[in-house]
Design an enzyme around this catalytic site. Sequence first.
Site, PDB file in Angstrom:
ATOM      1  N   PHE A 244       4.933  -3.863   2.441  1.00 27.04           N
ATOM      2  CA  PHE A 244       5.401  -4.705   1.351  1.00 27.04           C
ATOM      3  C   PHE A 244       6.647  -4.108   0.710  1.00 27.04           C
ATOM      4  O   PHE A 244       6.759  -2.893   0.590  1.00 27.04           O
ATOM      5  CB  PHE A 244       4.338  -4.807   0.246  1.00 27.04           C
ATOM      6  CG  PHE A 244       3.106  -5.565   0.648  1.00 27.04           C
ATOM      7  CD1 PHE A 244       3.053  -6.937   0.490  1.00 27.04           C
ATOM      8  CD2 PHE A 244       2.008  -4.910   1.157  1.00 27.04           C
ATOM      9  CE1 PHE A 244       1.925  -7.644   0.845  1.00 27.04           C
ATOM     10  CE2 PHE A 244       0.871  -5.602   1.517  1.00 27.04           C
ATOM     11  CZ  PHE A 244       0.824  -6.983   1.360  1.00 27.04           C
ATOM     12  N   ASP A 245       7.551  -4.961   0.289  1.00 22.49           N
ATOM     13  CA  ASP A 245       8.631  -4.561  -0.601  1.00 22.49           C
ATOM     14  C   ASP A 245       7.993  -4.584  -1.976  1.00 22.49           C
ATOM     15  O   ASP A 245       7.720  -5.653  -2.512  1.00 22.49           O
ATOM     16  CB  ASP A 245       9.798  -5.554  -0.499  1.00 22.49           C
ATOM     17  CG  ASP A 245      10.895  -5.256  -1.502  1.00 22.49           C
ATOM     18  OD1 ASP A 245      10.834  -4.201  -2.172  1.00 22.49           O
ATOM     19  OD2 ASP A 245      11.801  -6.077  -1.638  1.00 22.49           O
ATOM     20  N   LYS A 246       7.709  -3.410  -2.550  1.00 26.01           N
ATOM     21  CA  LYS A 246       6.864  -3.353  -3.731  1.00 26.01           C
ATOM     22  C   LYS A 246       7.446  -4.007  -4.981  1.00 26.01           C
ATOM     23  O   LYS A 246       6.736  -4.616  -5.752  1.00 26.01           O
ATOM     24  CB  LYS A 246       6.459  -1.912  -4.036  1.00 26.01           C
ATOM     25  CG  LYS A 246       7.561  -1.043  -4.626  1.00 26.01           C
ATOM     26  CD  LYS A 246       7.011   0.302  -5.052  1.00 26.01           C
ATOM     27  CE  LYS A 246       8.065   1.194  -5.617  1.00 26.01           C
ATOM     28  NZ  LYS A 246       8.699   0.755  -6.817  1.00 26.01           N
ATOM     29  N   THR A 247       8.756  -3.891  -5.205  1.00 27.68           N
ATOM     30  CA  THR A 247       9.330  -4.385  -6.451  1.00 27.68           C
ATOM     31  C   THR A 247       9.243  -5.900  -6.526  1.00 27.68           C
ATOM     32  O   THR A 247       9.811  -6.605  -5.711  1.00 27.68           O
ATOM     33  CB  THR A 247      10.788  -3.928  -6.605  1.00 27.68           C
ATOM     34  OG1 THR A 247      10.827  -2.501  -6.524  1.00 27.68           O
ATOM     35  CG2 THR A 247      11.360  -4.366  -7.945  1.00 27.68           C
TER      36      THR A 247
ATOM     37  N   THR B 134       6.740  -7.649  -5.868  1.00 27.56           N
ATOM     38  CA  THR B 134       5.659  -8.127  -5.018  1.00 27.56           C
ATOM     39  C   THR B 134       4.354  -7.469  -5.446  1.00 27.56           C
ATOM     40  O   THR B 134       3.412  -8.139  -5.834  1.00 27.56           O
ATOM     41  CB  THR B 134       5.950  -7.803  -3.531  1.00 27.56           C
ATOM     42  OG1 THR B 134       7.214  -8.377  -3.183  1.00 27.56           O
ATOM     43  CG2 THR B 134       4.871  -8.370  -2.633  1.00 27.56           C
TER      44      THR B 134
END
Length: 165
Positions: free
Chosen positions: A35-38, A40
Amino acid sequence: PTAIVVAMGGAARKGILIKDLESLEALRMVDQVVFDKTGTLTKGEFSLTFIKPLAGQDEEQILLLAASLQKGSEHPVAKAFLTALKAPHFLEVEDFLSLPGKGIKGKIQGKMYSLGSQKMMEEMGFDIPVLRQSDQTTVYLAEDGIGLLGVFYLSDTPRLHARDT
């Protein structure tokens, strides 16, 4: 076909949209998801948690320089700097330049400053010192012709169900 409809419906109820049947079938081959954490897994609401001045710099001064460069920006990282600054004013910035995905540059009181990622600093020829290991976002401030002035550590708030995801 019934199993596919049930699977797609169940996924949709959990907020997972499946583009097409081929995508669903390809999912059986997946053993890791990245995942692209920011924005998400996190809220995209950064806060400045630690400032590391370098080369004898003053913490408040480098924060003022960084926040002044960020003034007027709507970027979540910029908001963290603007919130952290306790001074009632900003320094005037001239020759502002945004480098998407890397950082920003601007001239303050006749000196050119850069604020951005490690990659940006390395591309500019600055040596990155070995600092504490962190899972936080790091942003570097440098003065052209001088070197790195400081490192800023920012954290982002996880979304309520990030761990479940």
